[in-house]
Design a protein around this motif. Structure first.
Motif: not given
Length: 462
Positions: A342-352, A354-363, A378-384
């Motif tokens: 579970l930790t590995s999956l959630i970590y990979r989801s957050f990592s992927e 965080s590299k998208k445009d909307y995450a960089r815009t929020a930062k 959080l919402r986009n990482t809920l699906l996997p």
């Protein structure tokens, strides 16, 4: 939403019916028959002092009482010489021997006469000569070759002048010679379709199951519903606590690992999670027992069991406190076995994400890393994560079999093991049905979670 859930539920019903039907039919393929060892055994047991005829009569009565004398399904497709009542022959070695005779000689009348003559001769010898002829009959019940049968007929030792025994010997010799002479070879190649109607084991079980009646246990004659209710509570709390704690810990760890400043934490934690994930569940349970439940190290928890003597009386707070002591190690074991993945999956989801445009815009707008993860990613990482949880919960039932057996917890897992060993078919099928329904409900909840996390999925499905 309700229409979407109802549609998904209707689509799951055929798969649920097919799964339970296959388990019902395959469970009957287990070697041996329930009650055979307890009733037909010669030594030890309640029926051991009775005669062979009385034990067989008791066993036939048991089969009729439990409905095992009926055909298994609505129809059967068998070889032409194989009779429908072959499942009533006992013990299993005799049933296998009789089946081989039918297939090889293809003459049901001659085969039944030969088999009956052997049984009658064995009973006529009685206890006086039983020990002397026991090896001979054990070899005879495994002989199907015509040449070996002829040798057995010629080499049978003559008994003292006893008219009844000599009569049975003569009948056996005549039946053996008739079997060899009247054989119909290759008739086993012709299939035979036989319709049994609704008077079969599956139909009776299915109708009762639709009414909520899972039948009676073959092992202790208790209602299966009562047995499941007693065992389900322990397994339910064990699985629920384990998955909640594992998800909470995994979510926090995955979020911490996804932060850019957690480089040292990743180097330390990821290899540790890999090591934990590499440990088999049974070995992890034994390690926890040795480390945390023995005087050699730390005896923080009871070794095993659920403390039946301490569960009587007392307030509900006291009972919960006692229960938590016995359930702590099994829950820790199941939690540790699920945290790495579970930790590995959630970590990979957050990592992927965080590299998208909307995450960089929020930062760029001034959000901190923690705020970006909790409010934007959080919402986009809920699906996997929902997908993994829907698979992890049924997998925990399989893990509960190991954990409950090692820690002697009277739950569903241990009940399934005991039922398989005792060939308790009603309990086996009922447990599989409960797990299957549980899995369908989880898939429905996963679909609801998908639609809430991404409404486009619900609109596309409708």
């Amino acid at each position: 939403m309700l229409q979407y859930i109802f549609k998904r539920f209707l689509l799951s019903l055929p798969a649920l019916w097919l799964l339970v039907t296959l388990v019902f039919l395959l469970s009957r393929l287990l070697t041996g028959t329930p009650g055979e060892e307890q009733i037909l055994q010669d030594g030890g047991g309640f029926y051991s002092k009775g005669s062979t005829a009385s034990r067989e009569k008791a066993y036939i009565s048991y089969l009729e009482r439990t409905g095992q004398n009926l055909p298994l399904f609505y129809f059967t497709i068998k070889a032409t010489p194989e009779p429908d009542t072959l499942h009533l022959v006992h013990p299993e070695a005799h049933r296998t021997f009789l089946k081989q005779l039918h297939w090889q000689y293809g003459n049901p009348v001659a085969v039944n006469r030969y088999f009956t003559s052997i049984k009658n001769l064995e009973q006529a010898l009685g206890t006086a000569h039983k020990n002397h002829f026991q090896p001979y009959f054990e070899s005879l019940y495994q002989t199907t070759s015509p040449e070996i049968i002829k040798q057995a007929l010629a080499s049978f030792p003559k008994v003292v002048s006893n008219a009844s025994i000599n009569t049975e010997v003569a009948e056996w010799e005549a039946a053996g010679e008739n079997l060899i002479q009247e054989q119909n070879t290759y008739t086993y190649l012709l299939p035979s379709f036989r319709w049994h109607g609704t008077a079969n084991q599956y139909h009776i079980w299915f109708i009762n199951a639709l009414q909520g009646d899972m039948g009676i246990s073959f092992r202790d004659s208790r209602p299966v519903n009562t047995i499941l209710y007693d065992a389900m509570a322990n397994t339910w709390w064990l699985i629920l606590i384990s998955i909640i704690v594992a998800f909470m810990i995994s979510f926090e760890l995955g979020m911490l690992l996804a932060m850019p400043q957690s480089i040292k934490l990743r180097k330390l934690l990821l290899p540790s999670l890999f090591i934990i994930d590499s440990i088999p569940l049974f070995l992890l349970a034994l390690l926890l027992l040795v480390l945390l439940a023995t005087p050699s190290f730390l005896q923080l928890f009871p070794v095993f069991g659920l403390g039946y003597h301490t569960m009587q009386g007392g307030s509900w707070l006291q009972r919960i406190g006692i229960l938590s002591q016995y359930m702590a190690l099994p829950a820790i074991c199941l939690t540790l076995s699920n945290i790495p993945y579970l930790t590995s999956l959630i970590y990979r989801s957050f990592s992927e994400e965080s590299k998208k445009d909307y995450a960089r815009t929020a930062k760029a707008k001034g959000f901190s890393e923690r705020q970006v993860i909790r409010t934007q990613l959080l919402r986009n990482t809920l699906l996997p994560t929902i997908t993994v949880l829907s698979e992890a919960l049924p997998a925990l039932v399989a893990g509960a079999i190991v954990v409950e057996t090692i820690f002697a917890i009277p739950g569903m897992g241990r009940l399934l093991v005991d039922a398989v060993l005792a060939r308790d078919y009603p309990v086996i099928v009922a447990i599989v049905l409960v797990v299957a329904v549980f899995r369908v409900v989880l898939y429905l909840l996963a679909d609801v979670g998908y639609s809430l996390a991404d409404p486009r999925i619900r609109h596309a499905a409708s």
